[in-house]
Design an enzyme around this catalytic site. Sequence first.
Site, PDB file in Angstrom:
ATOM      1  N   THR A 139     -39.684 -25.149   9.505  1.00  0.00           N
ATOM      2  CA  THR A 139     -40.362 -25.863   8.422  1.00  0.00           C
ATOM      3  C   THR A 139     -40.246 -27.372   8.557  1.00  0.00           C
ATOM      4  O   THR A 139     -41.180 -28.108   8.226  1.00  0.00           O
ATOM      5  CB  THR A 139     -39.773 -25.423   7.064  1.00  0.00           C
ATOM      6  OG1 THR A 139     -40.013 -24.031   6.874  1.00  0.00           O
ATOM      7  CG2 THR A 139     -40.393 -26.191   5.913  1.00  0.00           C
ATOM      8  N   THR A 176     -24.425 -18.516   5.569  1.00  0.00           N
ATOM      9  CA  THR A 176     -25.461 -17.531   5.317  1.00  0.00           C
ATOM     10  C   THR A 176     -26.496 -18.141   4.371  1.00  0.00           C
ATOM     11  O   THR A 176     -26.153 -18.971   3.518  1.00  0.00           O
ATOM     12  CB  THR A 176     -24.885 -16.231   4.714  1.00  0.00           C
ATOM     13  OG1 THR A 176     -25.893 -15.230   4.662  1.00  0.00           O
ATOM     14  CG2 THR A 176     -24.308 -16.451   3.329  1.00  0.00           C
ATOM     15  N   THR A 230     -35.105 -22.257   8.667  1.00  0.00           N
ATOM     16  CA  THR A 230     -33.985 -21.794   7.842  1.00  0.00           C
ATOM     17  C   THR A 230     -33.800 -20.277   7.828  1.00  0.00           C
ATOM     18  O   THR A 230     -32.686 -19.799   7.616  1.00  0.00           O
ATOM     19  CB  THR A 230     -34.160 -22.263   6.387  1.00  0.00           C
ATOM     20  OG1 THR A 230     -35.374 -21.733   5.852  1.00  0.00           O
ATOM     21  CG2 THR A 230     -34.180 -23.780   6.314  1.00  0.00           C
ATOM     22  N   ASP A 231     -34.869 -19.514   8.043  1.00  0.00           N
ATOM     23  CA  ASP A 231     -34.779 -18.068   7.839  1.00  0.00           C
ATOM     24  C   ASP A 231     -33.724 -17.408   8.725  1.00  0.00           C
ATOM     25  O   ASP A 231     -33.017 -16.497   8.290  1.00  0.00           O
ATOM     26  CB  ASP A 231     -36.137 -17.402   8.070  1.00  0.00           C
ATOM     27  CG  ASP A 231     -37.087 -17.630   6.912  1.00  0.00           C
ATOM     28  OD1 ASP A 231     -36.627 -18.076   5.844  1.00  0.00           O
ATOM     29  OD2 ASP A 231     -38.294 -17.380   7.073  1.00  0.00           O
ATOM     30  N   CYS A 236     -20.911  -7.454  -0.355  1.00  0.00           N
ATOM     31  CA  CYS A 236     -20.491  -8.533  -1.248  1.00  0.00           C
ATOM     32  C   CYS A 236     -20.411  -9.847  -0.471  1.00  0.00           C
ATOM     33  O   CYS A 236     -19.944  -9.880   0.666  1.00  0.00           O
ATOM     34  CB  CYS A 236     -19.120  -8.235  -1.851  1.00  0.00           C
ATOM     35  SG  CYS A 236     -19.066  -6.725  -2.834  1.00  0.00           S
ATOM     36  N   SER A 261     -38.841 -19.728  12.671  1.00  0.00           N
ATOM     37  CA  SER A 261     -37.551 -19.098  13.009  1.00  0.00           C
ATOM     38  C   SER A 261     -37.550 -17.589  12.799  1.00  0.00           C
ATOM     39  O   SER A 261     -36.667 -16.894  13.296  1.00  0.00           O
ATOM     40  CB  SER A 261     -36.405 -19.736  12.221  1.00  0.00           C
ATOM     41  OG  SER A 261     -36.446 -19.362  10.861  1.00  0.00           O
TER      42      SER A 261
END
Length: 336
Positions: free
Chosen positions: A13, A161, A90-91, A273, A59
């Site tokens: 992006t 993440t 970013t993905d 989690c 990406s």
Amino acid sequence: MDKKICIIYTGGTIGMVPTENGYAPRKDYFRDILISSLNEEDDSLPDWDIIEFDPLLDSSNIDVTHWTKIGRAIAQRYDDYDGFVVLHGTDTMAYTASALSFSLENLSKPVIITGSQIPLCRVRSDAKDNILCSMIIAGEGVVNEVALFFGGKLYRGNRATKVSADDIAAFDSPNCPPLATAGIDIRYNYSALRKPGSGKLFLTELKQIPIAVLKFFPGMQFSLFENIMTESLSGIVLEAFGAGNIPSNDESLPDIIKKAFDKGTIVTVCSQCAKGSVSLGAYETSSSLKKAGAVSGYNMTTEAAVTKLYYLFSQDYPKEKIKAYMETDIRGEMDL
């Protein structure tokens, strides 16, 4: 700043432009807009060169071959620069950051991965701040590992993440504190930083290995799971509940996992989690996994577990050694 860094632009992006089909990268466009964006900055920035990949990639299309391509670009120029900035979409940025952290061994220079949620060509873009801070961090040489900078914070690459598709602060590192925070100054968390490598930089070129990820959910039909666990599957990451728990009302699953393990598949258990750690055997509903030969991913992210499997299998290690290393911290990717 009397330092020189290398910027590696892979796509994403950050350098895209609007088209009739949505945002897309444009060849030979980003260098000029970057120069224009930085031409008013002061001398706190290091000197820099830029390498533009061809083709430029969204990406979502990044795969193992591209991780190796980025690693080669760094390794081939390692002695010529004080640090590196990788511009990336970013993905899958956290996957690439994790993959590079394993494949680049003995790092003693910063490799900073960044991008943006809004293209640099847009007025409200977050790109400029992410680029400037990443360049400064890469030039200062305090960090000696692969790190991800985004939204004012620097994270260990294999601990980061993506947590938001539309917030400017798109990334987090739930089980590891930030390595640095950018305010008026860049403040380093020195106690969290890894020590520089003691030998020569070594790049492991990652191989295309059959690896899968499976997320448990209530009501899951385990007969479908059995179809995935074939002899050709080298590794699988199970995203289990809580501390590594799975449904215990179907006794077929442990047998399926044991058969897969006996065939050579490395079964790694991570948690769904964001915070906390897997502890196989702490509950009855996870003890069957341990007995079947699964290994604990402790508090590794799924991104780190997947790329670590690629790295270990690319070393051609025997199964037992890979299993042992999956439960060993080798790049700061887990807390035991």
